[in-house]
Structure formats: structure tokens, C-alpha cells
Motif scaffolding. Structure first.
Motif, PDB file in Angstrom:
ATOM      1  N   TYR A 424       0.848  -1.190   0.000  1.00 39.28           N
ATOM      2  CA  TYR A 424       0.000   0.000   0.000  1.00 39.28           C
ATOM      3  C   TYR A 424       0.884   1.241   0.000  1.00 39.28           C
ATOM      4  O   TYR A 424       1.911   1.283   0.688  1.00 39.28           O
ATOM      5  CB  TYR A 424      -0.905   0.021   1.230  1.00 39.28           C
ATOM      6  CG  TYR A 424      -1.715   1.298   1.350  1.00 39.28           C
ATOM      7  CD1 TYR A 424      -2.964   1.394   0.754  1.00 39.28           C
ATOM      8  CD2 TYR A 424      -1.218   2.403   2.027  1.00 39.28           C
ATOM      9  CE1 TYR A 424      -3.699   2.559   0.833  1.00 39.28           C
ATOM     10  CE2 TYR A 424      -1.945   3.583   2.106  1.00 39.28           C
ATOM     11  CZ  TYR A 424      -3.184   3.658   1.515  1.00 39.28           C
ATOM     12  OH  TYR A 424      -3.905   4.821   1.594  1.00 39.28           O
ATOM     13  N   GLY A 425       0.499   2.257  -0.748  1.00 38.77           N
ATOM     14  CA  GLY A 425       1.266   3.500  -0.763  1.00 38.77           C
ATOM     15  C   GLY A 425       1.039   4.272  -2.038  1.00 38.77           C
ATOM     16  O   GLY A 425      -0.066   4.241  -2.615  1.00 38.77           O
ATOM     17  N   ASP A 426       2.087   4.940  -2.508  1.00 34.20           N
ATOM     18  CA  ASP A 426       1.988   5.763  -3.711  1.00 34.20           C
ATOM     19  C   ASP A 426       2.738   5.095  -4.860  1.00 34.20           C
ATOM     20  O   ASP A 426       2.844   3.866  -4.918  1.00 34.20           O
ATOM     21  CB  ASP A 426       2.506   7.174  -3.427  1.00 34.20           C
ATOM     22  CG  ASP A 426       3.936   7.169  -2.880  1.00 34.20           C
ATOM     23  OD1 ASP A 426       4.601   6.126  -2.956  1.00 34.20           O
ATOM     24  OD2 ASP A 426       4.373   8.222  -2.382  1.00 34.20           O
ATOM     25  N   SER A 427       3.292   5.895  -5.766  1.00 26.12           N
ATOM     26  CA  SER A 427       3.963   5.330  -6.936  1.00 26.12           C
ATOM     27  C   SER A 427       5.231   4.565  -6.585  1.00 26.12           C
ATOM     28  O   SER A 427       5.673   3.708  -7.358  1.00 26.12           O
ATOM     29  CB  SER A 427       4.305   6.445  -7.937  1.00 26.12           C
ATOM     30  OG  SER A 427       5.124   7.431  -7.331  1.00 26.12           O
ATOM     31  N   VAL A 449      -1.949  -2.501  -3.846  1.00 23.97           N
ATOM     32  CA  VAL A 449      -3.136  -1.743  -3.452  1.00 23.97           C
ATOM     33  C   VAL A 449      -2.722  -0.267  -3.358  1.00 23.97           C
ATOM     34  O   VAL A 449      -3.251   0.492  -2.549  1.00 23.97           O
ATOM     35  CB  VAL A 449      -3.730  -2.246  -2.118  1.00 23.97           C
ATOM     36  CG1 VAL A 449      -4.400  -3.581  -2.297  1.00 23.97           C
ATOM     37  CG2 VAL A 449      -2.657  -2.332  -1.028  1.00 23.97           C
ATOM     38  N   ALA A 450      -1.763   0.111  -4.193  1.00 20.19           N
ATOM     39  CA  ALA A 450      -1.204   1.461  -4.172  1.00 20.19           C
ATOM     40  C   ALA A 450      -1.904   2.344  -5.193  1.00 20.19           C
ATOM     41  O   ALA A 450      -2.467   1.865  -6.183  1.00 20.19           O
ATOM     42  CB  ALA A 450       0.300   1.414  -4.468  1.00 20.19           C
ATOM     43  N   CYS A 454      -0.623   9.304  -4.237  1.00 19.22           N
ATOM     44  CA  CYS A 454      -1.554   9.343  -3.106  1.00 19.22           C
ATOM     45  C   CYS A 454      -0.816   9.673  -1.810  1.00 19.22           C
ATOM     46  O   CYS A 454       0.127   8.990  -1.422  1.00 19.22           O
ATOM     47  CB  CYS A 454      -2.281   8.019  -2.978  1.00 19.22           C
ATOM     48  SG  CYS A 454      -3.614   8.034  -1.771  1.00 19.22           S
ATOM     49  N   ASP A 455      -1.274  10.712  -1.144  1.00 23.28           N
ATOM     50  CA  ASP A 455      -0.734  11.120   0.149  1.00 23.28           C
ATOM     51  C   ASP A 455      -1.370  10.260   1.242  1.00 23.28           C
ATOM     52  O   ASP A 455      -2.504   9.800   1.114  1.00 23.28           O
ATOM     53  CB  ASP A 455      -1.050  12.591   0.374  1.00 23.28           C
ATOM     54  CG  ASP A 455      -0.124  13.257   1.378  1.00 23.28           C
ATOM     55  OD1 ASP A 455       0.637  12.532   2.037  1.00 23.28           O
ATOM     56  OD2 ASP A 455      -0.174  14.484   1.498  1.00 23.28           O
ATOM     57  N   LEU A 456      -0.650  10.059   2.328  1.00 21.43           N
ATOM     58  CA  LEU A 456      -1.190   9.257   3.428  1.00 21.43           C
ATOM     59  C   LEU A 456      -2.308   9.987   4.151  1.00 21.43           C
ATOM     60  O   LEU A 456      -3.309   9.386   4.550  1.00 21.43           O
ATOM     61  CB  LEU A 456      -0.069   8.904   4.415  1.00 21.43           C
ATOM     62  CG  LEU A 456      -0.501   8.129   5.663  1.00 21.43           C
ATOM     63  CD1 LEU A 456      -0.967   6.724   5.290  1.00 21.43           C
ATOM     64  CD2 LEU A 456       0.646   8.052   6.669  1.00 21.43           C
ATOM     65  N   VAL A 457      -2.163  11.299   4.328  1.00 16.33           N
ATOM     66  CA  VAL A 457      -3.140  12.077   5.079  1.00 16.33           C
ATOM     67  C   VAL A 457      -4.098  12.778   4.119  1.00 16.33           C
ATOM     68  O   VAL A 457      -3.737  13.117   2.995  1.00 16.33           O
ATOM     69  CB  VAL A 457      -2.447  13.117   5.978  1.00 16.33           C
ATOM     70  CG1 VAL A 457      -1.705  12.430   7.099  1.00 16.33           C
ATOM     71  CG2 VAL A 457      -1.493  13.992   5.170  1.00 16.33           C
ATOM     72  N   ASP A 458      -5.321  12.997   4.589  1.00 13.62           N
ATOM     73  CA  ASP A 458      -6.336  13.638   3.765  1.00 13.62           C
ATOM     74  C   ASP A 458      -6.226  15.155   3.908  1.00 13.62           C
ATOM     75  O   ASP A 458      -7.159  15.839   4.343  1.00 13.62           O
ATOM     76  CB  ASP A 458      -7.730  13.164   4.170  1.00 13.62           C
ATOM     77  CG  ASP A 458      -8.789  13.551   3.142  1.00 13.62           C
ATOM     78  OD1 ASP A 458      -8.397  13.993   2.044  1.00 13.62           O
ATOM     79  OD2 ASP A 458      -9.987  13.419   3.438  1.00 13.62           O
ATOM     80  N   LEU A 459      -5.058  15.677   3.548  1.00 10.18           N
ATOM     81  CA  LEU A 459      -4.767  17.103   3.635  1.00 10.18           C
ATOM     82  C   LEU A 459      -4.087  17.545   2.346  1.00 10.18           C
ATOM     83  O   LEU A 459      -3.548  16.719   1.599  1.00 10.18           O
ATOM     84  CB  LEU A 459      -3.842  17.398   4.831  1.00 10.18           C
ATOM     85  CG  LEU A 459      -4.330  16.985   6.223  1.00 10.18           C
ATOM     86  CD1 LEU A 459      -3.197  17.126   7.233  1.00 10.18           C
ATOM     87  CD2 LEU A 459      -5.527  17.840   6.649  1.00 10.18           C
TER      88      LEU A 459
END
Length: 654
Positions: A424-427, A449-450, A454-459
Motif C-alpha cells: 500500500y502506498g503511492d507510486s 493496493v497502491a 496518493c498522500d497518506l493524510v487527507d490534507l
């Protein structure tokens, strides 16, 4: 005074040449040109103006438009040099590019050949001003795609306008331009997808193209010359236009909200359209003479070749000689681009424009065969370029021979029972999945499932807007449906691969609110809360959780992305935190210890405490500023694989 009837107007050529050189300098990384991208609108306005005016004059002279001849002229002007460029880039891909670049290059070549490159970039949510990864050597061809889509529709649009009363043409075109500007504002710049659509979309750039058409219709209406008041004011107005174009270059920021959300692109189209009218009618005075200076006009005549080649040359120079100083890079890129463009114009473009393909192959009785063979060969080359090792979901027995990252690890011995691993994570996580060497670790079934970017926090990151905005809907969904996706994969363990974005300060609310920095306790709490949410979903799905620390990176201030480099130079503390993420890694280790989560300390394994090392044991670790190379990923897996498997076996789900 009537409009000039010569085939070329030197001041228009000079304006095009100056804009092209400024754009080249921006791409090379010359500071102070943050708005150079606005020159693209100048090209859109100018192209629409000249082509529309040509068709209007053709109708006046012959009573109709020859649409077939129009498309033939466009093909002669644009396709030969494009085919040569695609052949050069494809050959480079076969001989020198790594597998990751070659996979993308196939699609880029086909999209460029089909003149849909801009929509390919929209679909990928490509961020023009954010260059963490290695951009495509064909990304610049998105503008050619926009223009070709316009050329395809232009004759039909003119036919419709000719059926209406002449007085309605300009108001209808103006209404269309305003509608495009309004639509661009509705798309906005709220997230990466919106930013890509606003920048690359044909619908958002239509306001510039329609602005050029309006200028052509105004020119056409001035059959006996422009109004006397405009002739008198022309020299002053022309300098106002030149200065305004320069102001756009030095004052406008990348992805400036004014340009995309408040009518800036439409305003620029009006300014450029007026300047073109003044130059074309010879009433621009000293501004026209300045723009028509022979060296400027020379570059403008050859601007298409400069446009085609300057971007690949810039990237190849950066790859071959990273960190080349500007005083070397500028003359090299400019010199090579002009030299190649001059040769292309002299021996390829001009002969075909004047005499068709027979000018190139006079001995051939059927030059149409060449016209058919050229795109077929480019397609074949593109297919061959993309014929590389499959991605993780397609691999069957892929092996990579690299030395072990750690000399202390024994040789890897597969187990009888497979272990299903999800990343899980970003690129970066996606990159590790793509380059997972299946044959080296046949008992590990690795899935993704990356979500890239995508940033970890919804900010929203508190950096320059053009570098990216709020998380996309796909990114948000990946946080809330992780458990479901893990169950679909039947995963035994999930590895959380957090990204460098965590070291960037973030807005507390929206994209204009207060900012949380690394030293702010609420920001750390937000990061831990996001990790807790992922951990809870994994627990509920019966999947064990592991988390990797963030590796060190090359200092972003040494990269070639102007917007990112400018931001990091203005915030050196952020540059240091992203290149050496000790603060965030401390959070990760302490969070994992308090939750009994296994830590995969990549930062330590890569020797980051002793500084960034781009090469280990002769293996180049990184393909760009962020992602592992094919061999680099395989080397990382020599360290990851046994530890992921051991932790999955020894840490049952809670």
C-alpha cells in the motif's frame, strides 16, 4: 493601409521565435520564467489566426474551401518532421531506455501519432510542473495534439458559420471562448486530475483557439484596412502588447488561479490577438521592426523543429550529465535544437511543403506508399519499444541477477507455502510491485493496493499549487476500502510504504488554511491517525501489517523541475526533510513500536545514515529522483523479501 500579402510576415515569425526560445529556456531551468508556459497560448492563438485567415481568403478567392487540400497542406507541414522525431525517440528507447520508460514510451508514441497525447496526459493526471519522476520525452507533443484536433474541426466550424449571417460569426465565436473560460473555471485546480484537465484539455484551451479565430474574422472584415484610429495608435498599442506578453512570462506563476479560474487565458488571447492584427497590417511601428529582426524571424521560421527536439534534448542531457550548470546546459540545448531544426527545415520540411513527398523521393513513382509506410513503421517501432518485461500482475518467472543489498543475509530459499503480500502506498509502492523479480522469490505473491501520487493524510500539501493539490477521489477511496481490497487479494500481510509527501507541510483545511509543519504535534497526530485507520482495516480483514521507513533521496534542489526546485530553494528545511526523512521515520518507528507493528527499516538498509548513495555495489538504485530502477528494485527486494516473509509468518493477525 491594407494587409500585407506576402507569404510570410517577419514580425509574426519573430514573435514566434522569441516565444519558442523563452519556452526552451524555461524547460532547461533558467530562473525567473515561471510564466513561460503562457507562451503556449500565444502559439494557439497565432495558429488559429493564421489558418482561419488562410481559409477565409481561399473562400473569397474561389468561392469555397477545399477541405481535402487543407488537410493535405497540414499533413505536409507537420507529419514528416513528427515521424522523424518519433523514429529518433523510438530508437533511443530501444537502445538506451530502461523498462519503465519503454513501457510508457509505447503509449506515448501511439498517442502522439494519433494526436491524442493531451488526453492521455489528462487520463494519467500528469502534473506538468511537478517532476518527481522522469517525464516522458514526448510529453511536449500534447500541444501538437490540441492543434491537430482543432484543425480537424475547423473546416466544419467554418461551414456552419458561413451558413449564418456574417454579423453573427464574431459574437458566436466570442460566446464560445467565454464558455470555454467558464468551463475551465468549473474544472478548477482542486486536485491532480483537475489540474491535468485544466492544463492539457482541448476544451480548456479552446478559448485561445477561438480567440485566434476571432482575430482572423476581424482581419477579414477590415478589407480596406484597419480603422484610422487604430492605425494612429498602432505603434503604442503594439508595445503595450509586447510588454503584456512579457509580463505574463515573468509575473504569472505555474498553474496560476488567475489564468485558469478568473479568465486570464481569455484575457491573454485578446492581448495576443490584437498584437497579431497590428503586426499583420504593418501598423506596429518600432515594435514590429523589433520583432521582425532577422535572427528572431529565422528562429520563428524554424520554431517547429526547435519545438519538436528541444525537450528530448533537455531530458537526455540531464540524464547523461545530471547537475549540468545552466551556463553549459543553455548553449548546448539551444545550439543543438537550432542546428537540428535548421537541418530539418532545409532538407525535410521545406521540400515537402513545396513539392510533397516527391521532393524527397523523386525516383519513386508512388510517393503515397511512403506516406503509408512511414506511420506503419512508427507504429511497429512503438510496439517493439513496449515489448519489455511484464509488470508484476503479468510476470511468470521473471529473474534479475543483482548482488544482495546486505552481505549478512543468507541466500534466499523459497518455502513450500506461498505468502501473499500487498503493498500500500503511492507510486514508489507501485514501482516495487512492478519490478518485483518473481523468479528470485517464487513463494511470494506480490500485489498492489497502491495509488500513484496518493498522500497518506487527507490534507493538501502546502507547496506551490502547480505541484499538486488535494488528494484525488481514488486516493481517498484507497484509504477507506483497504480492507476490501486486501480480502480480494487474499493477502497474508500488507506492507505500508509511506511517501516523501509526508515531509511536506500541509494545510489544515482546504488549500488556503493554516499550515502544519513537521514540528507541529497536530500534524504528527494526523499522520498517526491515518496509519491507525489502515491498521484497523487490515486487522478486521485478518491481515498482518508491516510498515517500511522512507529511504533518503537526492536533494530536490538538484533536480530539473523548475517549480519543485524553486519551492525547495525557498524552503531549505523542507528540502532537507524530504531528502533525509529522519523526522517522519522517527514517527513511523515509534508508532509501530506502540502498536506492535513490524518495521522494515529501508532507511537503515540503504545506509542513509551515512548519506544518500545513488549506486550500491555497482547497481544504480534510482531511475529518477523518486523511483527505484529495475535493478535497484530487485536489489531492494533481496533485503525486503526474507523479512516480509518472516514477519508475515511470525506475526499472525491480531
Amino acid at each position: 493601409m491594407t494587409a500585407r500579402t506576402t507569404s510570410r510576415i517577419s514580425s509574426l515569425d519573430g514573435l514566434r521565435g522569441i516565444a519558442m526560445v523563452i519556452f526552451l529556456l524555461f524547460h532547461v531551468g533558467v530562473p525567473g520564467l515561471g510564466g513561460a508556459w503562457t507562451g503556449l497560448s500565444l502559439f494557439f492563438v497565432m495558429s488559429a489566426y493564421l489558418i482561419t485567415l488562410l481559409l477565409l481568403r481561399e473562400r473569397d478567392r474561389f468561392g469555397r474551401m477545399d477541405v481535402v487540400a487543407f488537410y493535405r497542406r497540414r499533413a505536409r507541414r507537420l507529419l514528416p518532421a513528427l515521424f522523424v522525431l518519433l523514429a529518433v525517440v523510438g530508437t533511443w528507447g530501444l537502445l538506451f531506455a530502461d523498462d519503465l520508460a519503454r513501457r510508457g514510451l509505447r503509449g506515448d508514441m501511439l498517442a502522439s501519432l494519433g494526436f491524442v497525447m493531451n488526453w492521455r496526459l489528462v487520463g494519467e493526471a500528469d502534473q506538468y510542473f511537478s517532476t518527481f519522476g522522469q517525464p516522458s520525452v514526448l510529453r511536449h507533443l500534447w500541444t501538437l495534439s490540441v492543434e491537430e484536433q482543432f484543425y480537424l474541426c475547423l473546416p466544419l466550424l467554418l461551414v456552419v458559420l458561413f451558413l449564418l449571417p456574417p454579423r453573427l460569426a464574431i459574437p458566436l465565436l466570442a460566446a464560445g471562448a467565454v464558455a470555454s473560460a467558464w468551463w475551465t473555471a468549473q474544472i478548477g485546480l482542486g486536485d491532480a486530475s483537475a489540474v491535468a484537465h485544466s492544463y492539457y484539455g482541448t476544451d480548456t484551451r479552446a478559448q485561445s483557439l477561438l480567440g485566434g479565430m476571432i482575430a482572423a474574422f476581424v482581419h477579414h472584415a477590415w478589407r480596406s484596412g484597419p480603422p484610422s484610429a487604430l492605425r494612429r495608435a498602432g505603434p503604442a498599442l503594439a508595445w503595450v502588447g509586447v510588454v503584456a506578453c512579457g509580463a505574463f512570462v515573468v509575473l504569472v506563476e505555474p498553474m496560476d488561479p488567475f489564468m485558469f479560474g478568473q479568465g486570464g487565458l481569455l484575457l491573454q488571447a485578446f492581448v495576443v490577438g490584437l498584437l497579431l492584427l497590428l503586426l499583420a497590417h504593418g501598423i506596429a511601428g518600432s515594435a514590429g521592426r523589433f520583432l521582425g529582426w532577422a535572427p528572431f524571424a529565422y528562429l520563428g521560421v524554424r520554431s517547429y523543429g526547435i519545438y519538436l527536439y528541444h525537450w528530448p534534448i533537455t531530458l537526455w542531457l540531464d540524464q547523461a550529465f545530471p547537475g549540468t550548470p545552466l551556463w553549459v546546459a543553455v548553449p548546448v540545448v539551444l545550439g543543438l535544437s537550432v542546428l537540428i531544426a535548421a537541418a530539418s527545415y532545409r532538407w525535410l520540411e521545406e521540400p515537402v511543403i513545396r513539392g510533397g513527398l516527391r521532393a524527397l523521393v523523386p525516383a519513386r513513382r508512388r510517393p503515397r506508399l511512403v506516406a503509408v509506410a512511414a506511420p506503419v513503421l512508427v507504429v511497429a517501432l512503438a510496439v517493439q519499444v513496449g515489448n519489455v518485461g511484464a509488470s508484476a500482475s503479468e510476470m511468470d518467472g521473471r529473474a534479475v541477477d543483482v548482488p544482495a543489498l546486505s552481505d549478512d543475509d543468507p541466500a534466499y530459499k523459497p518455502k513450500d507455502r506461498p505468502t501473499r503480500v500487498a503493498l500500500y502506498g503511492d507510486s514508489v509502492a507501485q514501482n516495487l510491485v512492478t519490478y518485483f523479480p518473481t523468479a528470485n522469490h517464487p513463494d511470494l505473491l506480490v500485489g498492489s493496493v497502491a495509488v500513484p501520487g496518493c498522500d497518506l493524510v487527507d490534507l493538501t500539501p502546502a507547496w506551490n499549487r502547480e505541484l499538486g493539490g488535494a488528494p484525488t477521489a481514488e486516493c481517498r477511496d484507497s484509504r477507506t476500502n483497504l480492507g476490501e481490497r486486501l480480502r480480494d487479494l487474499d493477502a497474508d500481510t500488507v506492507v505500508l510504504v509511506t511517501g516523501s509527501l509526508l515531509s511536506i507541510p500541509h494545510h489544515v483545511e482546504g488549500d488556503d488554511g493554516p499550515v502544519w509543519w513537521l514540528q507541529d504535534a497536530p500534524y504528527r497526530a494526523a499522520v498517526e491517525s491515518a496509519l491507525d485507520g489502515l491498521l484497523a482495516q487490515a486487522d478486521e480483514s485478518g491481515v498482518s501489517t508491516q510498515i517500511a521507513t522512507i529511504p533518503c533521496r537526492i536533494d530536490g534542489r538538484e533536480g530539473h523541475a523548475e517549480a519543485l526546485r524553486a519551492y525547495l530553494e525557498a524552503h531549505p528545511e523542507v528540502a532537507e526533510a524530504t531528502s533525509d526523512p529522519t523526522v517522519v521515520n522517527t514517527w513511523i518507528r515509534e508508532w509501530a513500536q506502540s502498536r506492535d507493528v513490524a518495521v522494515l527499516d529501508l532507511y537503515d538498509a540503504l545506509g542513509c545514515s551515512e548519506g544518500f548513495r545513488p549506486v550500491i555495489k555497482g547497481v544504480t538504485l534510482y531511475a529518477d529522483q523518486l523511483h527505484f530502477s529495475d535493478a535497484g528494485a530487485a536489489m531492494v527486494w533481496t533485503w525486503l523479501a526474507p523479512r516480509v516473509r518472516a514477519q508475515a509468518a511470525g506475526s499472525p493477525a491480531r
